[in-house]
Scaffold this motif. Structure first.
Motif, PDB file in Angstrom:
ATOM      1  N   ALA A  13     -13.272  14.881  11.292  1.00 22.84           N
ATOM      2  CA  ALA A  13     -12.671  13.594  10.932  1.00 22.84           C
ATOM      3  C   ALA A  13     -13.107  13.251   9.517  1.00 22.84           C
ATOM      4  CB  ALA A  13     -13.118  12.510  11.905  1.00 22.84           C
ATOM      5  N   LEU A  14     -12.186  12.948   8.682  1.00 19.92           N
ATOM      6  CA  LEU A  14     -12.511  12.528   7.318  1.00 19.92           C
ATOM      7  C   LEU A  14     -11.971  11.125   7.111  1.00 19.92           C
ATOM      8  CD1 LEU A  14     -11.526  15.756   5.349  1.00 19.92           C
ATOM      9  CD2 LEU A  14     -13.827  14.983   5.909  1.00 19.92           C
ATOM     10  N   GLU A  15     -12.770  10.284   6.463  1.00 16.43           N
ATOM     11  CA  GLU A  15     -12.325   8.924   6.197  1.00 16.43           C
ATOM     12  C   GLU A  15     -11.960   8.788   4.726  1.00 16.43           C
ATOM     13  OE1 GLU A  15     -14.887   5.855   7.573  1.00 16.43           O
ATOM     14  OE2 GLU A  15     -14.902   6.636   9.625  1.00 16.43           O
ATOM     15  N   TYR A  16     -10.884   8.062   4.495  1.00 23.51           N
ATOM     16  CA  TYR A  16     -10.418   7.863   3.124  1.00 23.51           C
ATOM     17  C   TYR A  16     -10.268   6.374   2.821  1.00 23.51           C
ATOM     18  CZ  TYR A  16      -9.485  12.820   2.708  1.00 23.51           C
ATOM     19  OH  TYR A  16      -9.635  14.183   2.637  1.00 23.51           O
ATOM     20  N   ALA A  17     -10.518   6.026   1.554  1.00 22.66           N
ATOM     21  CA  ALA A  17     -10.244   4.666   1.102  1.00 22.66           C
ATOM     22  C   ALA A  17      -8.776   4.600   0.685  1.00 22.66           C
ATOM     23  CB  ALA A  17     -11.134   4.334  -0.092  1.00 22.66           C
ATOM     24  N   VAL A  18      -8.142   3.490   0.979  1.00 19.28           N
ATOM     25  CA  VAL A  18      -6.785   3.266   0.473  1.00 19.28           C
ATOM     26  C   VAL A  18      -6.870   2.137  -0.547  1.00 19.28           C
ATOM     27  CG1 VAL A  18      -4.445   2.555   1.036  1.00 19.28           C
ATOM     28  CG2 VAL A  18      -5.711   4.022   2.607  1.00 19.28           C
ATOM     29  N   ARG A  19      -6.581   2.465  -1.788  1.00 20.20           N
ATOM     30  CA  ARG A  19      -6.618   1.439  -2.833  1.00 20.20           C
ATOM     31  C   ARG A  19      -5.237   1.354  -3.455  1.00 20.20           C
ATOM     32  NH1 ARG A  19     -11.153   4.192  -4.836  1.00 20.20           N
ATOM     33  NH2 ARG A  19     -12.987   3.575  -3.676  1.00 20.20           N
ATOM     34  N   PRO A  20      -4.425   0.391  -2.978  1.00 16.45           N
ATOM     35  CA  PRO A  20      -3.065   0.302  -3.502  1.00 16.45           C
ATOM     36  C   PRO A  20      -3.077   0.022  -5.003  1.00 16.45           C
ATOM     37  CG  PRO A  20      -3.481  -1.384  -1.835  1.00 16.45           C
ATOM     38  CD  PRO A  20      -4.756  -0.652  -2.027  1.00 16.45           C
ATOM     39  N   SER A  21      -2.133   0.620  -5.677  1.00 15.10           N
ATOM     40  CA  SER A  21      -2.027   0.426  -7.117  1.00 15.10           C
ATOM     41  C   SER A  21      -1.624  -1.024  -7.410  1.00 15.10           C
ATOM     42  CB  SER A  21      -1.003   1.410  -7.641  1.00 15.10           C
ATOM     43  OG  SER A  21      -0.015   0.781  -8.374  1.00 15.10           O
ATOM     44  N   PRO A  22      -2.024  -1.566  -8.553  1.00 17.68           N
ATOM     45  CA  PRO A  22      -1.594  -2.927  -8.921  1.00 17.68           C
ATOM     46  C   PRO A  22      -0.075  -3.053  -8.964  1.00 17.68           C
ATOM     47  CG  PRO A  22      -2.798  -1.850 -10.738  1.00 17.68           C
ATOM     48  CD  PRO A  22      -2.939  -0.977  -9.531  1.00 17.68           C
ATOM     49  N   LEU A  23       0.614  -1.971  -9.308  1.00 17.08           N
ATOM     50  CA  LEU A  23       2.086  -1.983  -9.320  1.00 17.08           C
ATOM     51  C   LEU A  23       2.623  -2.196  -7.915  1.00 17.08           C
ATOM     52  CD1 LEU A  23       2.597   1.176 -11.516  1.00 17.08           C
ATOM     53  CD2 LEU A  23       3.396  -1.109 -12.109  1.00 17.08           C
ATOM     54  N   THR A  24       1.995  -1.512  -6.950  1.00 16.56           N
ATOM     55  CA  THR A  24       2.428  -1.629  -5.559  1.00 16.56           C
ATOM     56  C   THR A  24       2.184  -3.040  -5.037  1.00 16.56           C
ATOM     57  OG1 THR A  24       1.937   0.702  -5.217  1.00 16.56           O
ATOM     58  CG2 THR A  24       2.066  -0.678  -3.252  1.00 16.56           C
ATOM     59  N   LEU A  25       1.006  -3.584  -5.368  1.00 20.41           N
ATOM     60  CA  LEU A  25       0.680  -4.933  -4.886  1.00 20.41           C
ATOM     61  C   LEU A  25       1.653  -5.959  -5.468  1.00 20.41           C
ATOM     62  CD1 LEU A  25      -3.221  -4.743  -5.092  1.00 20.41           C
ATOM     63  CD2 LEU A  25      -1.779  -4.649  -3.040  1.00 20.41           C
ATOM     64  N   ASP A  26       2.017  -5.783  -6.731  1.00 20.68           N
ATOM     65  CA  ASP A  26       2.952  -6.689  -7.387  1.00 20.68           C
ATOM     66  C   ASP A  26       4.329  -6.611  -6.710  1.00 20.68           C
ATOM     67  OD1 ASP A  26       3.555  -8.437  -9.768  1.00 20.68           O
ATOM     68  OD2 ASP A  26       5.015  -6.834 -10.130  1.00 20.68           O
ATOM     69  N   TYR A  27       4.769  -5.387  -6.455  1.00 17.76           N
ATOM     70  CA  TYR A  27       6.070  -5.144  -5.807  1.00 17.76           C
ATOM     71  C   TYR A  27       6.099  -5.771  -4.412  1.00 17.76           C
ATOM     72  CZ  TYR A  27       9.427  -2.130  -3.208  1.00 17.76           C
ATOM     73  OH  TYR A  27      10.415  -1.640  -2.406  1.00 17.76           O
ATOM     74  N   LEU A  28       5.014  -5.568  -3.661  1.00 14.10           N
ATOM     75  CA  LEU A  28       4.974  -6.104  -2.292  1.00 14.10           C
ATOM     76  C   LEU A  28       4.902  -7.626  -2.297  1.00 14.10           C
ATOM     77  CD1 LEU A  28       2.589  -3.471  -0.676  1.00 14.10           C
ATOM     78  CD2 LEU A  28       4.997  -3.851  -0.094  1.00 14.10           C
ATOM     79  N   GLY A  29       4.206  -8.187  -3.282  1.00 21.56           N
ATOM     80  CA  GLY A  29       4.119  -9.651  -3.384  1.00 21.56           C
ATOM     81  C   GLY A  29       5.496 -10.258  -3.637  1.00 21.56           C
ATOM     82  N   LYS A  30       6.256  -9.641  -4.529  1.00 23.09           N
ATOM     83  CA  LYS A  30       7.604 -10.139  -4.831  1.00 23.09           C
ATOM     84  C   LYS A  30       8.535  -9.946  -3.644  1.00 23.09           C
ATOM     85  CE  LYS A  30       6.947  -9.890  -9.730  1.00 23.09           C
ATOM     86  NZ  LYS A  30       6.665  -8.992 -10.844  1.00 23.09           N
ATOM     87  N   LEU A  31       8.326  -8.875  -2.917  1.00 22.54           N
ATOM     88  CA  LEU A  31       9.136  -8.623  -1.731  1.00 22.54           C
ATOM     89  C   LEU A  31       8.894  -9.721  -0.680  1.00 22.54           C
ATOM     90  CD1 LEU A  31      11.082  -6.338  -1.060  1.00 22.54           C
ATOM     91  CD2 LEU A  31       9.180  -5.099  -0.023  1.00 22.54           C
ATOM     92  N   ARG A  32       7.629 -10.093  -0.511  1.00 23.19           N
ATOM     93  CA  ARG A  32       7.323 -11.166   0.461  1.00 23.19           C
ATOM     94  C   ARG A  32       7.966 -12.479   0.028  1.00 23.19           C
ATOM     95  NH1 ARG A  32       2.198  -9.077   0.250  1.00 23.19           N
ATOM     96  NH2 ARG A  32       1.443 -10.954  -0.813  1.00 23.19           N
ATOM     97  N   ALA A  33       8.169 -12.631  -1.296  1.00 22.03           N
ATOM     98  CA  ALA A  33       8.828 -13.840  -1.802  1.00 22.03           C
ATOM     99  C   ALA A  33      10.359 -13.691  -1.772  1.00 22.03           C
ATOM    100  CB  ALA A  33       8.349 -14.138  -3.223  1.00 22.03           C
ATOM    101  N   GLY A  34      10.839 -12.572  -1.221  1.00 25.66           N
ATOM    102  CA  GLY A  34      12.287 -12.419  -1.054  1.00 25.66           C
ATOM    103  C   GLY A  34      12.986 -11.745  -2.225  1.00 25.66           C
ATOM    104  N   ARG A  35      12.224 -11.096  -3.096  1.00 22.13           N
ATOM    105  CA  ARG A  35      12.831 -10.449  -4.258  1.00 22.13           C
ATOM    106  C   ARG A  35      12.520  -8.957  -4.263  1.00 22.13           C
ATOM    107  NH1 ARG A  35      11.499 -11.696  -9.514  1.00 22.13           N
ATOM    108  NH2 ARG A  35       9.374 -12.332  -9.051  1.00 22.13           N
ATOM    109  N   ILE A  36      13.573  -8.128  -4.453  1.00 24.25           N
ATOM    110  CA  ILE A  36      13.372  -6.695  -4.668  1.00 24.25           C
ATOM    111  C   ILE A  36      13.419  -6.463  -6.171  1.00 24.25           C
ATOM    112  CG2 ILE A  36      14.227  -4.367  -4.165  1.00 24.25           C
ATOM    113  CD1 ILE A  36      15.756  -5.585  -1.770  1.00 24.25           C
ATOM    114  N   VAL A  37      12.414  -5.759  -6.697  1.00 24.49           N
ATOM    115  CA  VAL A  37      12.408  -5.492  -8.142  1.00 24.49           C
ATOM    116  C   VAL A  37      12.285  -3.998  -8.403  1.00 24.49           C
ATOM    117  CG1 VAL A  37      11.429  -7.742  -8.760  1.00 24.49           C
ATOM    118  CG2 VAL A  37       9.906  -5.781  -8.363  1.00 24.49           C
ATOM    119  N   GLY A  38      12.733  -3.610  -9.600  1.00 27.19           N
ATOM    120  CA  GLY A  38      12.600  -2.227 -10.058  1.00 27.19           C
ATOM    121  C   GLY A  38      12.130  -2.209 -11.499  1.00 27.19           C
ATOM    122  N   HIS A  39      11.892  -0.994 -12.016  1.00 24.40           N
ATOM    123  CA  HIS A  39      11.548  -0.819 -13.425  1.00 24.40           C
ATOM    124  C   HIS A  39      12.639  -0.010 -14.112  1.00 24.40           C
ATOM    125  CE1 HIS A  39       6.872  -1.460 -13.411  1.00 24.40           C
ATOM    126  NE2 HIS A  39       7.539  -2.560 -13.186  1.00 24.40           N
TER     127      HIS A  39
END
Lengths: 176, 354
Positions: A13-39
């Motif tokens: 068994a190996l354990e890994y840290a998951v550290r979402p990228s700031p880009l991912t967190l920003d995208y998910l935050g906007k999604l929760r606010a009802g907006r889909i964004v792209g670059h």
């Protein structure tokens, strides 16, 4: 003579840290606010959803707000599959359902693994216009594990929008 | 053999807290290496990379890294599940074919996502060692004991090597640790695995590195002081450390002989010494006298971007020729437990024809 060893078990068994990228967190935050964004790439103008932080063709960074573009919560089914879920241990699906690749209006590439519902399965088709059915805002969550471009924490599924079908010629380059 | 030279190198240090994906560490490393080479990105003949999916815990993680090359139209590329130094070797072999003249080599890793000591247990044989979860530091400590016993050197020698590396690392912007302690202060620290103390264990970090290599006269047109590959070889010892004399490094000896290390004096050696006793062992195996400057960058004890560390040695050796006016330098990379596998590269400021 002892019996020869023919098999041994080693539990790993190996354990890994998951550290979402700031880009991912920003995208998910906007999604929760009802907006889909792209670059949008400033050189080739391709629009990436979800944002990748750079253009994978031009290798130009797209990490600043001026590269962000709004993406519609509607688009065209470019391809689909009907899944009859095998009842293996842990399976949560019980009924036959449809997953589709959707080319969102404003995006340059399709998003895979999108759930299509509110329509008889035999009516799901290439070219079908669909719109997002959003989860109520208070119930939305950031779902890093969702295979469908992480949309699943905020968008329940896609349903026909009632618009006329998109002609094949408009999306055939997106069919693999 | 075709003359092949390194013409550019770039390195990026990752910040584990930033959460930036590995590919975004590679984007600036590859961009800078290509920009410094003066070669248009889309004209590069071959691309080879080194990384390990076990660090991120994602199958095929290395495929995402390819996006940093802008692989459209499609490119000719290959990947080794090894340190980037072995990708460098593959690219050099590919250039020997003669039909292409340029290659990009890159390496990357985010070891901060995993427990590296656990992950490295899985490189051991699956029957006798892996089930014991004996990790790389424990095995290195066994080898350190063997080296000290065989050479008569002491823990003070280890501390002096570590102290020197930490002092040199103060000038390295990519160093994870540095310091100005004397060996007595380091010897006062507790053991992690006797005879190794915390400063005797590599400072792992996240990072990426990239270099561009060019065959023939074009290297001179592109680069004022290219580093010519005059010898390159890699050899491997048996996988099971128990069958080896750990106080010797046979594979490094053979690689050094095949790379022609002894044919002229070496000025500087960048060695992938993850533990100080490895410097004692490798100086002996590679035939490096006391006059050879080892790891002026501070070496892996102070900066160990896992999977890129070996390629960084080659890049640092390139910089010794390209920036510091050296004429003959050595780069070394290692893989496996207790210096099991060794790659030796001799770089010179001139070709044989010069």
């Amino acid at each position: 003579m002892p019996e020869p060893v023919t098999e041994m078990k080693q539990m790993v068994a190996l354990e890994y840290a998951v550290r979402p990228s700031p880009l991912t967190l920003d995208y998910l935050g906007k999604l929760r606010a009802g907006r889909i964004v792209g670059h949008r790439c400033p050189e080739c103008e391709l629009v990436y959803v979800p944002p990748r932080g750079f253009c994978q063709i031009c290798v130009v960074p797209t990490q600043t707000p001026e590269h962000e573009v709004a993406i519609a919560d509607r688009g065209t089914v470019t391809s689909f599959t009907v899944v009859d879920p095998i009842q293996y241990h842990g399976q949560t699906e019980r009924e036959v359902y449809a997953l589709a690749s959707i080319l969102l209006d404003g995006a340059s590439g399709t998003l895979g693994q999108q759930r299509i519902a509110d329509v008889p399965l035999e009516q799901v088709r290439m070219g079908l216009r669909v719109e997002a059915v959003w989860i109520p805002e208070a119930e939305r969550k950031s779902d890093l594990r969702d295979q469908g471009a992480m949309l699943g924490g905020s968008i329940r599924h896609w349903r026909p929008s009632g618009e006329p079908d998109t002609p094949l010629s408009a999306f055939q380059e997106h069919i693999v | 053999m075709r003359d092949v030279a390194i013409v550019s190198f770039a390195q990026v240090r990752g910040d584990p807290a930033s959460g930036l994906p590995e590919v975004l560490l590679l984007v600036p490393a590859i961009r800078d290496a290509i920009a410094r080479s003066g070669i248009p990105r889309r004209s590069i003949g071959f691309t080879c990379s080194g990384s390990c999916d076990y660090l991120a815990g994602q199958p095929f993680a290395f495929v995402q890294n390819l996006d940093a090359t802008g692989a459209w139209p499609p490119i000719a590329e290959s990947h080794v599940e090894m340190d980037g130094a072995w990708a460098f070797y593959e690219a050099w072999v590919r250039l020997q074919h003669g039909d292409i003249d340029t290659a990009l080599v890159f390496a990357s890793g985010r070891s901060s996502l995993c427990n590296l000591r656990e992950v490295l247990c899985l490189q051991l044989d699956p029957y006798y060692l892996s089930p014991l979860w004996v990790d790389d530091v424990a095995l290195a400590a066994l080898q350190a004991q063997a080296v000290l016993a065989a050479t008569g050197r002491t823990e003070k020698d280890l501390a002096e090597i570590a102290a020197r590396c930490r002092r040199d690392a103060r000038a390295n912007p990519f160093a994870e640790v540095s310091g100005d302690e004397d060996s007595a202060a380091l010897l006062a620290q507790p053991y992690v695995a006797s005879p190794l103390r915390a400063h005797d264990i590599p400072a792992t970090g996240d990072g990426a590195a990239a270099l561009v290599m060019v065959a023939g006269e074009r290297a001179r047109e592109l680069c004022e002081r290219p580093a010519w590959i005059r010898g390159l070889d890699h050899r491997v010892d048996p996988q099971y450390p128990g069958v080896r004399d750990l106080a010797r490094c046979r594979s490094a000896e053979i690689a050094a002989a095949r790379a022609g290390v002894a044919s002229a004096p070496i000025e500087v050696a960048e060695l992938m010494t993850q533990f100080p006793h490895e410097e004692i062992l490798l100086r002996q195996a590679l035939g490096l006298g006391e006059g050879v400057v080892v790891n002026p960058s501070g070496g892996p004890l102070t900066a160990h971007p896992v999977m890129a560390t070996g390629l960084v040695r080659i890049g640092e050796a390139f910089r010794q020729i390209n920036e510091h006016g050296r004429r003959r330098v050595l780069a070394h990379a290692a893989s496996g437990p207790c210096l099991q596998q060794n790659l030796v590269c001799v770089l010179e400021s001139e070709t044989e024809a010069d």
